[in-house]
Design a protein around this motif. Structure first.
Motif, PDB file in Angstrom:
ATOM      1  N   TYR A  18       0.826  -1.202   0.000  1.00 24.16           N
ATOM      2  CA  TYR A  18       0.000   0.000   0.000  1.00 24.16           C
ATOM      3  C   TYR A  18       0.865   1.257   0.000  1.00 24.16           C
ATOM      4  O   TYR A  18       0.577   2.226  -0.713  1.00 24.16           O
ATOM      5  CB  TYR A  18      -0.915   0.015   1.235  1.00 24.16           C
ATOM      6  CG  TYR A  18      -1.890  -1.138   1.284  1.00 24.16           C
ATOM      7  CD1 TYR A  18      -2.528  -1.583   0.141  1.00 24.16           C
ATOM      8  CD2 TYR A  18      -2.176  -1.785   2.485  1.00 24.16           C
ATOM      9  CE1 TYR A  18      -3.424  -2.641   0.191  1.00 24.16           C
ATOM     10  CE2 TYR A  18      -3.071  -2.843   2.539  1.00 24.16           C
ATOM     11  CZ  TYR A  18      -3.691  -3.273   1.394  1.00 24.16           C
ATOM     12  OH  TYR A  18      -4.571  -4.318   1.445  1.00 24.16           O
ATOM     13  N   GLU A  47       0.991   3.918  -3.281  1.00 24.86           N
ATOM     14  CA  GLU A  47       0.616   5.321  -3.152  1.00 24.86           C
ATOM     15  C   GLU A  47       1.808   6.247  -3.384  1.00 24.86           C
ATOM     16  O   GLU A  47       1.660   7.310  -4.001  1.00 24.86           O
ATOM     17  CB  GLU A  47       0.001   5.563  -1.776  1.00 24.86           C
ATOM     18  CG  GLU A  47      -1.328   4.839  -1.583  1.00 24.86           C
ATOM     19  CD  GLU A  47      -1.819   4.873  -0.152  1.00 24.86           C
ATOM     20  OE1 GLU A  47      -1.148   5.516   0.698  1.00 24.86           O
ATOM     21  OE2 GLU A  47      -2.867   4.262   0.148  1.00 24.86           O
ATOM     22  N   HIS A  51       2.258   9.324  -6.049  1.00 24.54           N
ATOM     23  CA  HIS A  51       2.639  10.664  -5.578  1.00 24.54           C
ATOM     24  C   HIS A  51       3.867  11.172  -6.328  1.00 24.54           C
ATOM     25  O   HIS A  51       3.899  12.337  -6.768  1.00 24.54           O
ATOM     26  CB  HIS A  51       2.928  10.624  -4.071  1.00 24.54           C
ATOM     27  CG  HIS A  51       3.536  11.879  -3.523  1.00 24.54           C
ATOM     28  ND1 HIS A  51       2.895  13.103  -3.566  1.00 24.54           N
ATOM     29  CD2 HIS A  51       4.755  12.099  -2.939  1.00 24.54           C
ATOM     30  CE1 HIS A  51       3.680  14.024  -3.013  1.00 24.54           C
ATOM     31  NE2 HIS A  51       4.804  13.449  -2.638  1.00 24.54           N
ATOM     32  N   VAL A  89      -7.385   7.324  -3.968  1.00 28.80           N
ATOM     33  CA  VAL A  89      -5.959   7.624  -3.774  1.00 28.80           C
ATOM     34  C   VAL A  89      -5.700   9.119  -3.917  1.00 28.80           C
ATOM     35  O   VAL A  89      -4.974   9.714  -3.110  1.00 28.80           O
ATOM     36  CB  VAL A  89      -5.101   6.820  -4.769  1.00 28.80           C
ATOM     37  CG1 VAL A  89      -3.643   7.285  -4.725  1.00 28.80           C
ATOM     38  CG2 VAL A  89      -5.177   5.325  -4.463  1.00 28.80           C
ATOM     39  N   LEU A 114      -4.069  11.442  -1.117  1.00 26.57           N
ATOM     40  CA  LEU A 114      -2.801  12.143  -1.356  1.00 26.57           C
ATOM     41  C   LEU A 114      -2.978  13.655  -1.272  1.00 26.57           C
ATOM     42  O   LEU A 114      -2.077  14.374  -0.815  1.00 26.57           O
ATOM     43  CB  LEU A 114      -2.234  11.760  -2.723  1.00 26.57           C
ATOM     44  CG  LEU A 114      -1.795  10.304  -2.906  1.00 26.57           C
ATOM     45  CD1 LEU A 114      -1.296  10.072  -4.330  1.00 26.57           C
ATOM     46  CD2 LEU A 114      -0.714   9.915  -1.898  1.00 26.57           C
ATOM     47  N   TYR A 130      -5.030  -3.427  -4.963  1.00 24.41           N
ATOM     48  CA  TYR A 130      -4.901  -2.338  -3.995  1.00 24.41           C
ATOM     49  C   TYR A 130      -6.011  -2.186  -2.968  1.00 24.41           C
ATOM     50  O   TYR A 130      -5.720  -1.968  -1.789  1.00 24.41           O
ATOM     51  CB  TYR A 130      -4.730  -1.002  -4.729  1.00 24.41           C
ATOM     52  CG  TYR A 130      -4.761   0.192  -3.802  1.00 24.41           C
ATOM     53  CD1 TYR A 130      -3.657   0.519  -3.015  1.00 24.41           C
ATOM     54  CD2 TYR A 130      -5.905   0.964  -3.676  1.00 24.41           C
ATOM     55  CE1 TYR A 130      -3.691   1.595  -2.142  1.00 24.41           C
ATOM     56  CE2 TYR A 130      -5.951   2.040  -2.813  1.00 24.41           C
ATOM     57  CZ  TYR A 130      -4.841   2.353  -2.048  1.00 24.41           C
ATOM     58  OH  TYR A 130      -4.896   3.409  -1.184  1.00 24.41           O
TER      59      TYR A 130
END
Length: 360
Positions: free
Chosen positions: A42, A46, A50, A81, A85, A231
């Motif tokens: 995870y 992510e 990013h 996501v 973020l 995910y």
């Protein structure tokens, strides 16, 4: 532990995570084949997205961003996501969900229910724009008129313009879509097979449409489809639905080929994208010049945009008017009508007449 047969793959849980070295590996990353625990997966998943956002300067603080939300796995994970973020790294974005209702009974109506749940779960405003409102046609109607052979052409053209028109209504600065690495690799192959130089030159761009009404970004450009499926921490999407009208879509054959390559060599997906990025168009190649549609004001390299040509064919009872070779003869071609047999004209649906040009 008993020794396994050499023919059987080793279980991920029998090894420690290569990232943290503490927890047992729970899965093998499809992208890198690393044995990794779920917690580390995870984090890596992510963080890679990013980095893609930051390295490519996809957003600026204060921008209004519409997330193209279909209710499928890609857009649902993207919405979750990007929302996380945005808060975690303080992007400073105003996020919205933008959905297109193509009017496909038993498919889109179900997936829109997922989007409506996402609106509540993520606290993101939702705007739904329908083909019926924009064009006075649904995909159910179009399939009845055209059949299953060329229906994806209509849907692709209408959907792209509907996203831009919905984004204009939301007054957003950018649209983000859930196109992943597999999708982009497929598109590279399709454009090569079709000899579509214009699209081949831009299909690997992470941001497109900067010279159009609203730019589009693909934060999942380097994210594998299999990892998107792995995910979800929670049940953020209910099921993986496929459009009932696209079982024989040309893209499906490219998708199967990509999957075969991935099984033999997972890196192949990223390598195809890299190859597409490195293509150079000859300076002698004549590229289409972009202008605007005389009828609706949308971007077009012809006098009339593709959506207006297709729509005119539908309204005149000549649904094949804008497809393939017939498209070259223009919207006023008469010879086509005798071969197809004219249907009674519907009430004419003009993109300009119904909704103006929405400042395009």
């Amino acid at each position: 532990m008993p020794v396994q047969s050499t023919a059987a793959p080793a279980r991920a849980g029998s090894r420690l995570c290569v990232r943290c070295g503490e927890r047992k590996a729970a899965l093998k990353r499809p992208k890198t084949l690393e044995q990794i625990c779920r917690e580390c997966f995870y984090i890596v998943f992510e963080d890679e997205i990013h980095r893609t956002i930051v390295d490519n300067n996809l957003f600026k603080a204060g921008e209004r961003v519409a997330i193209g939300a279909s209710g499928g796995k890609d857009s649902t994970v993207l919405a979750y996501v990007l929302s996380e973020l945005n808060k975690r790294h303080n992007y400073g974005l105003d996020l919205f969900l933008l959905s297109i209702d193509e009017g496909i009974t038993g498919y889109r109506d179900d997936s829109l229910e997922t989007v409506k749940r996402n609106e509540i779960q993520y606290g993101l405003p939702l705007k739904i724009v329908s083909y019926k409102d924009l064009y006075d046609w649904t995909m159910d109607d179009i399939v009845k008129a055209i059949g299953l052979k060329n229906n994806c052409t209509f849907c692709g053209v209408f959907r792209r313009q509907a996203l831009d028109r919905g984004a204009a209504l939301l007054k957003v600065d950018k649209i983000v879509t859930g196109h992943n690495a597999d999708d982009i690799a497929e598109t590279v192959l399709l454009n090569i097979l079709r000899g579509d130089i214009a699209r081949l030159s831009r299909c690997t761009f992470i941001t497109t449409g900067e010279d159009g009404p609203i730019p589009r970004c693909k934060p999942f450009k380097y994210t594998y489809e299999k990892e998107i499926v792995i995910y979800p921490l929670h049940d953020i999407f209910q099921s993986i639905l496929r459009c009932i009208y696209s079982p024989n879509a040309y893209r499906g054959f490219a998708r199967e080929f990509i999957k075969d390559l991935e099984r033999m060599r997972p890196r192949a997906i990223l390598d195809i994208i890299t190859s597409g990025e490195n293509f150079r168009i000859s300076t002698t190649t004549r590229m289409p010049e972009q202008g605007t549609c005389e009828r609706c004001g949308y971007i077009s390299s012809q006098k009339l945009c593709k959506a207006c040509v297709l729509l005119e064919g539908l309204n005149r009872g000549l649904p094949k008017l804008g497809i393939g070779r017939t498209a070259k003869s223009g919207a006023g071609a008469d010879g086509n009508g005798e071969r197809q047999g004219k249907r009674p004209e519907r009430n004419r649906s003009s993109l300009h007449g119904k909704h103006g040009n929405l400042d395009f």
